[in-house]
Design an enzyme around this catalytic site. Structure first.
Site, PDB file in Angstrom:
ATOM      1  CE1 TYR A  78      -9.580  25.468   3.482  1.00  0.00           C
ATOM      2  CE2 TYR A  78      -9.397  23.251   2.552  1.00  0.00           C
ATOM      3  CZ  TYR A  78     -10.077  24.187   3.336  1.00  0.00           C
ATOM      4  OH  TYR A  78     -11.242  23.832   3.958  1.00  0.00           O
ATOM      5  CE  LYS A  92       2.049  -7.136   8.592  1.00  0.00           C
ATOM      6  NZ  LYS A  92       2.937  -6.198   9.246  1.00  0.00           N
ATOM      7  NE  ARG A 137       8.695  -5.723  13.466  1.00  0.00           N
ATOM      8  CZ  ARG A 137       8.078  -5.811  12.280  1.00  0.00           C
ATOM      9  NH1 ARG A 137       7.690  -4.712  11.661  1.00  0.00           N
ATOM     10  NH2 ARG A 137       7.846  -6.976  11.713  1.00  0.00           N
ATOM     11  CG  HIS A 155      10.082  -9.776   9.694  1.00  0.00           C
ATOM     12  ND1 HIS A 155       9.455 -10.320   8.596  1.00  0.00           N
ATOM     13  CD2 HIS A 155       9.936  -8.424   9.567  1.00  0.00           C
ATOM     14  CE1 HIS A 155       8.952  -9.336   7.858  1.00  0.00           C
ATOM     15  NE2 HIS A 155       9.234  -8.182   8.419  1.00  0.00           N
ATOM     16  CB  CYS A 163      -9.788  19.763   0.378  1.00  0.00           C
ATOM     17  SG  CYS A 163      -9.608  21.157  -0.731  1.00  0.00           S
ATOM     18  NE  ARG A 222       6.543 -13.928   8.964  1.00  0.00           N
ATOM     19  CZ  ARG A 222       7.824 -14.211   9.177  1.00  0.00           C
ATOM     20  NH1 ARG A 222       8.184 -15.432   9.587  1.00  0.00           N
ATOM     21  NH2 ARG A 222       8.755 -13.296   9.019  1.00  0.00           N
ATOM     22  CG  ASP A 281     -13.943  15.865   3.235  1.00  0.00           C
ATOM     23  OD1 ASP A 281     -13.497  14.960   3.962  1.00  0.00           O
ATOM     24  OD2 ASP A 281     -14.262  16.987   3.660  1.00  0.00           O
TER      25      ASP A 281
END
Ligand code: PMH
Length: 368
Positions: A264, A41, A136, A166, A310, A219, A312
């Site tokens: 920044y 996943k 869950r 689980h 930042c 799993r 990027d």
């Protein structure tokens, strides 16, 4: 959707051979010859679901687990024909699509089966999920579980393929809650009228550290990628190899005067004349702002990230002038030093799972 930026020198390198060896190694250590379903996943924990899934199957896994139906569909589109199990809840309206693609669904409530029985499809494979203490999804009540079994037996829409639970604490030293969950699962599933093909409870931590809890399938997630499910709380019982590293290059470098401010907020100020290099990777790539102050490797040397990260780009302080194009390693080995995913997780106050899963689709995955 972010598409991979392939014309920029920032990338994730995935060593598929290490995943192959990890799966083989773990398989060789299984005590009851359990089958392995590789958990791919979240794009194979960021390693690439198709690539990681394929290599896990070659190494002996017999099925794959995903979180969503869409993740399963993209594996089918990549011509993976092995069993695929969706671990999360899928809306009843997609039952026919799952059946048509031979993707097994997790069912956590009897009403789901009653509703799905009215849909039009041939055979849908079902795994019943028991909530033994994770809190869950899943059945908590034996009466309801028995009712679900009755529906599965009577209605030939459905093939009862599995039943599972689980664990919430299999990665912790104290095993009392783990034992409580195991006991609850055994009790609620005792003498059910169906003999499920797969009875499965084990995640990586359970597979590595707990005896006699594998039933007949495990799993396997984080451990197949070579990472310790406990971070560093419990030592691995045998060696696993990390498959994931993160690299970039210096794209700009300058020598700055003392008191020069960087990034920044102008929060970093050079103490002396310093070499500052710019790396084209930032928080939109999943290298979070809280990584400010953490280190990267250049020429085998540790260099701090200075000023705010930042979107990027980020800046690092390097001990000398380096050429544009010099390799920078954010995770993994460079020279004789290695920055581990665990150390990044510790610095960021999180877990290794989150560090890798946060790295975005903008970073190309390069396979070795
Ligand atoms: N089974 C289920 C139901 C899971 O949710 C997960 C991981 C696994 C197996 C594999 O666990 P492992 O990677 O520890 O081996 N799920 C998650 C999660 O929901 N958050 O972190 C890991």
């Amino acid at each position: 959707m972010l598409s991979p930026s392939i014309h920029r020198p920032s990338y994730i390198e995935v060593n598929l051979e290490n995943i192959r060896q990890n799966v083989k190694n773990i398989k060789a250590h299984l005590k009851n010859n359990e089958e392995i379903f590789a958990v791919v996943k979240a794009n194979g924990y960021s390693h690439g679901a198709v690539e990681a899934g394929r290599v896990a199957i070659e190494a002996g896994a017999t099925g794959l687990c995903v979180a969503t139906l869409d993740e399963g569909l993209s594996l089918r589109e990549a011509d993976i024909i092995e069993p695929i199990l969706v671990l999360g809840v899928t809306d009843v309206k997609y039952a026919a699509l799952a059946a048509q693609q031979n993707i097994s669904l997790t069912v956590a409530q009897t009403d789901w089966l009653k509703e799905a029985a009215r849909e039009n499809f041939a055979t849908l494979k079902i795994h019943l999920k028991v909530d033994s203490g994770m809190g869950r999804i899943g059945f908590t009540n034996r009466e309801e579980l028995l009712q679900a079994c009755k529906i599965l037996q009577k209605d030939n829409h459905f093939e009862a393929e599995g039943i599972f639970t689980h664990f919430a604490t299999a990665d912790e030293v104290d095993d009392s809650y783990f034992q409580e969950q195991l006991h609850k699962f055994k009790k609620i599933t005792a003498d059910l009228p169906i003999d499920f093909k797969y009875k499965h409870v084990a995640n990586s931590a359970t597979t590595l550290w707990r005896d006699d809890s594998g039933f007949n399938m495990v799993r396997l997630g984080i451990a197949m990628y070579g990472l310790n499910p406990s971070g560093s709380a419990i030592e691995l019982p045998y060696e696993l190899k990390t498959a994931f590293s993160l690299h970039s290059e210096i794209v700009f470098i300058k020598e700055v005067e003392p008191k020069t401010k960087i990034s920044y907020g102008a929060t970093y100020e050079a103490q002396a004349e310093e070499w500052i290099a710019t790396i084209p990777l930032g928080y939109a790539d999943g290298w979070l702002r809280r990584m400010q102050g953490f280190e990267v490797l250049v020429d085998g040397k540790r260099c701090p990230i200075v000023g705010r990260v930042c979107m990027d780009q980020l800046m690092i302080k390097v001990p000398q002038k380096y050429d544009v194009g010099t390799q920078v390693t954010l995770l993994g080995k460079n020279g004789n030093d290695t920055i581990t995913i665990e150390s990044a997780a510790e610095y960021a106050g999180t877990i290794n799972y989150e560090i890798i899963c946060s790295l975005s689709e903008r970073l190309p995955r390069i396979y070795k």
